[in-house]
Design a protein around this motif. Sequence first.
Motif, PDB file in Angstrom:
ATOM      1  N   GLY A 171      -5.726 -16.008  -4.793  1.00 37.33           N
ATOM      2  CA  GLY A 171      -6.983 -15.286  -4.903  1.00 37.33           C
ATOM      3  C   GLY A 171      -7.007 -13.940  -4.232  1.00 37.33           C
ATOM      4  N   LYS A 172      -5.866 -13.494  -3.707  1.00 35.71           N
ATOM      5  CA  LYS A 172      -5.814 -12.209  -3.021  1.00 35.71           C
ATOM      6  C   LYS A 172      -4.796 -11.290  -3.678  1.00 35.71           C
ATOM      7  N   GLU A 173      -4.919 -10.000  -3.385  1.00 31.96           N
ATOM      8  CA  GLU A 173      -3.970  -9.044  -3.906  1.00 31.96           C
ATOM      9  C   GLU A 173      -2.663  -9.104  -3.120  1.00 31.96           C
ATOM     10  N   ARG A 174      -1.611  -8.658  -3.757  1.00 31.41           N
ATOM     11  CA  ARG A 174      -0.330  -8.564  -3.075  1.00 31.41           C
ATOM     12  C   ARG A 174      -0.426  -7.511  -1.980  1.00 31.41           C
ATOM     13  N   GLU A 175       0.103  -7.831  -0.808  1.00 25.90           N
ATOM     14  CA  GLU A 175       0.034  -6.897   0.302  1.00 25.90           C
ATOM     15  C   GLU A 175       1.406  -6.663   0.915  1.00 25.90           C
ATOM     16  N   PHE A 176       1.584  -5.478   1.452  1.00 25.73           N
ATOM     17  CA  PHE A 176       2.807  -5.121   2.137  1.00 25.73           C
ATOM     18  C   PHE A 176       2.892  -5.876   3.463  1.00 25.73           C
ATOM     19  N   VAL A 177       4.092  -6.359   3.784  1.00 29.88           N
ATOM     20  CA  VAL A 177       4.318  -7.066   5.039  1.00 29.88           C
ATOM     21  C   VAL A 177       5.267  -6.278   5.944  1.00 29.88           C
ATOM     22  N   ALA A 178       6.427  -5.919   5.405  1.00 30.72           N
ATOM     23  CA  ALA A 178       7.441  -5.255   6.234  1.00 30.72           C
ATOM     24  C   ALA A 178       8.387  -4.482   5.344  1.00 30.72           C
ATOM     25  N   GLY A 179       8.985  -3.444   5.912  1.00 31.73           N
ATOM     26  CA  GLY A 179       9.973  -2.676   5.184  1.00 31.73           C
ATOM     27  C   GLY A 179      11.112  -2.279   6.101  1.00 31.73           C
ATOM     28  N   ILE A 180      12.289  -2.125   5.540  1.00 29.94           N
ATOM     29  CA  ILE A 180      13.448  -1.690   6.304  1.00 29.94           C
ATOM     30  C   ILE A 180      14.294  -0.788   5.424  1.00 29.94           C
ATOM     31  N   ARG A 181      14.759   0.319   6.002  1.00 29.33           N
ATOM     32  CA  ARG A 181      15.618   1.237   5.262  1.00 29.33           C
ATOM     33  C   ARG A 181      17.057   0.806   5.463  1.00 29.33           C
ATOM     34  N   TRP A 182      17.776   0.704   4.344  1.00 24.56           N
ATOM     35  CA  TRP A 182      19.095   0.085   4.422  1.00 24.56           C
ATOM     36  C   TRP A 182      20.055   0.852   5.314  1.00 24.56           C
ATOM     37  N   GLY A 183      20.045   2.169   5.220  1.00 23.04           N
ATOM     38  CA  GLY A 183      21.054   2.946   5.937  1.00 23.04           C
ATOM     39  C   GLY A 183      20.820   3.045   7.433  1.00 23.04           C
ATOM     40  N   ASP A 184      19.577   3.339   7.858  1.00 23.74           N
ATOM     41  CA  ASP A 184      19.323   3.585   9.275  1.00 23.74           C
ATOM     42  C   ASP A 184      18.491   2.505   9.940  1.00 23.74           C
ATOM     43  N   SER A 185      18.167   1.452   9.185  1.00 20.26           N
ATOM     44  CA  SER A 185      17.397   0.314   9.708  1.00 20.26           C
ATOM     45  C   SER A 185      16.022   0.694  10.228  1.00 20.26           C
TER      46      SER A 185
END
Length: 120
Positions: free
Chosen positions: A42-56
């Motif tokens: 019943g809720k929208e998709r939300e961002f939780v976490a992100g990581i950049r592959w090269g520099d973390s």
Amino acid sequence: QVQLEESGGGLVQAGGSLRLSCAASGRTFWNVGMGWFRQAPGKEREFVAGIRWGDSNTRYTDSVKGRFTASRDNAKTTVYLQMNSLKPEDTAVYYCAASSTDSLYIYNYWGRGTQVTVSA
């Protein structure tokens, strides 16, 4: 074509931990952004976490800061989401996502998701 496959979801009691994995294939993942999103019923998709592959470099939504940690294993082209001190409100389908750039805000590719259920 980018393929993302999540694993590691399951049922856990409140206060417990889970580690989600996302195996990535189909292209070279140098320095692109990888993300974790979730969608509760019943809720929208939300961002939780992100990581950049090269520099973390990482970013997190406020509700998971201090409890969730994103990491990556370059050799395995796999990103992880370590989830500690889980709460019932963390219950959702968790999706892995990949950007076509180094952005941690815009994502172009999606996995099918893995269910995380936290019981009270």
